[in-house]
Design a protein around this motif. Structure first.
Motif, PDB file in Angstrom:
ATOM      1  N   UNK A 199       5.099  -4.157  11.334  1.00  0.00           N
ATOM      2  CA  UNK A 199       6.163  -3.563  12.165  1.00  0.00           C
ATOM      3  C   UNK A 199       7.532  -3.897  11.583  1.00  0.00           C
ATOM      4  N   UNK A 200       7.738  -5.166  11.223  1.00  0.00           N
ATOM      5  CA  UNK A 200       9.033  -5.588  10.656  1.00  0.00           C
ATOM      6  C   UNK A 200       9.307  -4.902   9.327  1.00  0.00           C
ATOM      7  N   UNK A 201       8.270  -4.822   8.473  1.00  0.00           N
ATOM      8  CA  UNK A 201       8.419  -4.175   7.159  1.00  0.00           C
ATOM      9  C   UNK A 201       8.741  -2.696   7.338  1.00  0.00           C
ATOM     10  N   UNK A 202       8.076  -2.069   8.295  1.00  0.00           N
ATOM     11  CA  UNK A 202       8.293  -0.642   8.563  1.00  0.00           C
ATOM     12  C   UNK A 202       9.724  -0.395   9.043  1.00  0.00           C
ATOM     13  N   UNK A 203      10.173  -1.230   9.960  1.00  0.00           N
ATOM     14  CA  UNK A 203      11.538  -1.055  10.484  1.00  0.00           C
ATOM     15  C   UNK A 203      12.573  -1.193   9.370  1.00  0.00           C
ATOM     16  N   UNK A 204      12.375  -2.178   8.517  1.00  0.00           N
ATOM     17  CA  UNK A 204      13.298  -2.418   7.405  1.00  0.00           C
ATOM     18  C   UNK A 204      13.275  -1.247   6.413  1.00  0.00           C
ATOM     19  N   UNK A 205      12.076  -0.728   6.117  1.00  0.00           N
ATOM     20  CA  UNK A 205      11.930   0.335   5.121  1.00  0.00           C
ATOM     21  C   UNK A 205      12.512   1.664   5.596  1.00  0.00           C
ATOM     22  N   UNK A 206      12.407   1.932   6.898  1.00  0.00           N
ATOM     23  CA  UNK A 206      12.802   3.253   7.419  1.00  0.00           C
ATOM     24  C   UNK A 206      14.147   3.225   8.138  1.00  0.00           C
ATOM     25  N   UNK A 231       0.800  -1.229   0.000  1.00  0.00           N
ATOM     26  CA  UNK A 231       0.000   0.000   0.000  1.00  0.00           C
ATOM     27  C   UNK A 231       0.835   1.284   0.000  1.00  0.00           C
ATOM     28  N   UNK A 232       2.002   1.241   0.616  1.00  0.00           N
ATOM     29  CA  UNK A 232       2.786   2.466   0.809  1.00  0.00           C
ATOM     30  C   UNK A 232       4.247   2.208   0.458  1.00  0.00           C
ATOM     31  N   UNK A 233       4.780   2.995  -0.450  1.00  0.00           N
ATOM     32  CA  UNK A 233       6.178   2.850  -0.880  1.00  0.00           C
ATOM     33  C   UNK A 233       7.110   3.132   0.301  1.00  0.00           C
ATOM     34  N   UNK A 271       6.882   5.945   3.464  1.00  0.00           N
ATOM     35  CA  UNK A 271       6.975   5.648   4.899  1.00  0.00           C
ATOM     36  C   UNK A 271       8.043   6.522   5.550  1.00  0.00           C
ATOM     37  N   UNK A 272       9.171   6.659   4.866  1.00  0.00           N
ATOM     38  CA  UNK A 272      10.270   7.471   5.421  1.00  0.00           C
ATOM     39  C   UNK A 272       9.879   8.946   5.504  1.00  0.00           C
ATOM     40  N   UNK A 273       9.226   9.457   4.478  1.00  0.00           N
ATOM     41  CA  UNK A 273       8.785  10.865   4.481  1.00  0.00           C
ATOM     42  C   UNK A 273       7.844  11.119   5.657  1.00  0.00           C
ATOM     43  N   UNK A 274       6.872  10.213   5.837  1.00  0.00           N
ATOM     44  CA  UNK A 274       5.884  10.397   6.903  1.00  0.00           C
ATOM     45  C   UNK A 274       6.535  10.374   8.280  1.00  0.00           C
ATOM     46  N   UNK A 275       7.379   9.353   8.536  1.00  0.00           N
ATOM     47  CA  UNK A 275       7.905   9.224   9.900  1.00  0.00           C
ATOM     48  C   UNK A 275       8.949  10.291  10.210  1.00  0.00           C
ATOM     49  N   UNK A 276       9.631  10.807   9.199  1.00  0.00           N
ATOM     50  CA  UNK A 276      10.602  11.872   9.470  1.00  0.00           C
ATOM     51  C   UNK A 276       9.925  13.236   9.607  1.00  0.00           C
TER      52      UNK A 276
END
Length: 396
Positions: free
Chosen positions: A330-337, A263-265, A269-274
């Protein structure tokens, strides 16, 4: 013989508390986390039970605020068997570290809401399944142009504010979140009324401008439903709802985000969390195909085809819902960011608890909070056991 203290001590473990992973014992009594200073210096008590955690990590239980179903169950469709369906999903979620969740209904005909909503009651979790915090109603008060996978003929305007909302849903007793498009006629009044009732208003499935989003936040909205999906793309002259991440509104705006690798590149994800780290809330947005093989399923009134883990409205290329549970997100998010373990875990525990205003009892391991937690491998983040109110409800 010493009297029973009622205390359980988790020893030889690392715990996540206040954004840091620390080597410290965790003490539990009567379903709550206990301050060991009280135990040592005031009561001078010892634990009845000591669990040796063998250097594993204890983290707060995950809280999923958007789950449409799973394991063949769709919360928006089967009026007759909804209680059994919710119970089944609640039980399955324990293996994924989810200790609390919000069953989510998508845009449906009025009769469905009135039959299903009274049957999904708020319920304390335990061995039978995760805690049900309340229902998340995603639609039908959404934008036709940003309907995503929602069925057009059931979409409505809340033109009479709360009266229109009640007309469709019936009782709101079991509801915790309502997603609506803030640009619709009557949405401002509906937002004010729902907020006064203690129901969280999420902005989503919307073509709203940033100004309309900010107005909704001033009137009580504090959430965005699955950021980037089913809303206007970011534009430098009018960033739309995405602009709320960097808005000058004083209130913290929380935003759900689907980190399923589809759903989200990763860059999004990096843009949003930063941009707004405090507001990021991971959601699964999982539907009936969660935990099952590719095939044909449904989400509310729509038929869905799942191919290679991707879910589409049958016969279209419209993405609808996810097949991924929250622990994997959670795992995918950690890896992506490339974020810290601490932050990744808090996006699925502390942040959703804050978004719902329940972080004084859930989403963290602070003293006097509910003893809802997971024991996991600190390297792989694999859930090894899940605990609700200090009771082990799942173990590998």
């Amino acid at each position: 013989m010493k009297p029973k203290s009622g205390l359980t001590r988790f020893h030889n473990c690392y715990i996540l508390r206040n954004g840091k992973i620390i080597k410290e014992d965790l003490w539990i009594r009567d379903g709550k986390i206990v301050n060991p200073e009280q135990v040592f210096y005031v009561e001078q008590a010892e634990a009845d039970v000591t669990e040796n955690c063998e250097n594993l990590l204890i983290a707060p239980g995950f809280i999923d605020i958007q789950v449409n179903g799973g394991w063949g169950v769709d919360f928006s469709y089967d009026c007759e068997n909804v209680e059994e369906g919710v119970k089944k999903v609640a039980k399955e979620l324990l293996a994924h570290g989810v200790t609390s969740f919000c069953p989510t209904m998508v845009t449906s005909e009025k009769e469905k809401y009135q039959k299903i909503l009274p049957k999904i009651q708020k319920k304390q979790g335990g061995k039978d399944g995760a805690t049900i915090l309340g229902v998340h109603l995603e639609g039908p008060f959404i934008s036709l142009v940003k309907k995503g996978a929602h069925k057009e003929e059931y979409i409505k305007n809340p033109e009479k504010g709360l009266e229109s909302i009640r007309e469709v849903y019936g009782s709101l007793d079991n509801v915790i979140i309502v997603t609506l498009a803030p640009e619709l006629q009557g949405a401002t009044e509906a937002t004010k009324s729902l907020t006064k009732m203690g129901i969280k208003v999420a902005l989503g499935h919307s073509a709203a401008s940033l100004a309309q989003g900010e107005e909704a936040v001033k009137n009580g909205a504090n959430l965005i439903t699955h950021l980037f999906n089913a809303m206007l793309p970011f534009h430098h002259r009018d960033p739309g709802l995405v602009g709320l991440l960097a808005s000058s509104t004083e209130k913290q705006v929380y935003y759900g985000i689907i980190s399923d690798g589809i759903h989200t590149h990763p860059a999004a994800l990096r843009i949003a969390c930063r941009t707004n780290p405090e507001g990021l809330v991971l959601v699964s947005d999982a539907f009936a195909a969660q935990g099952l093989a590719d095939g044909t399923y449904r989400i509310g009134p729509q038929s869905v085809s799942v191919e290679k883990g991707r879910a589409y409205i049958s016969g279209t290329t419209t993405l609808c819902g996810s097949t991924t549970a929250l622990d994997e997100c959670v795992s995918t998010f950690k890896q992506a960011t490339n974020c810290s373990v601490e932050y990744a875990l808090e996006t699925a525990s502390l942040h959703p608890a804050k978004a719902l205003g329940i972080d004084h009892i859930k989403g963290n391991l602070n003293f006097d909070c509910d003893a809802d937690f997971i024991i996991m491998n600190p390297d792989t983040l694999k859930v090894l056991s899940t605990w609700i109110a200090g009771e082990c409800v799942y173990r590998v």
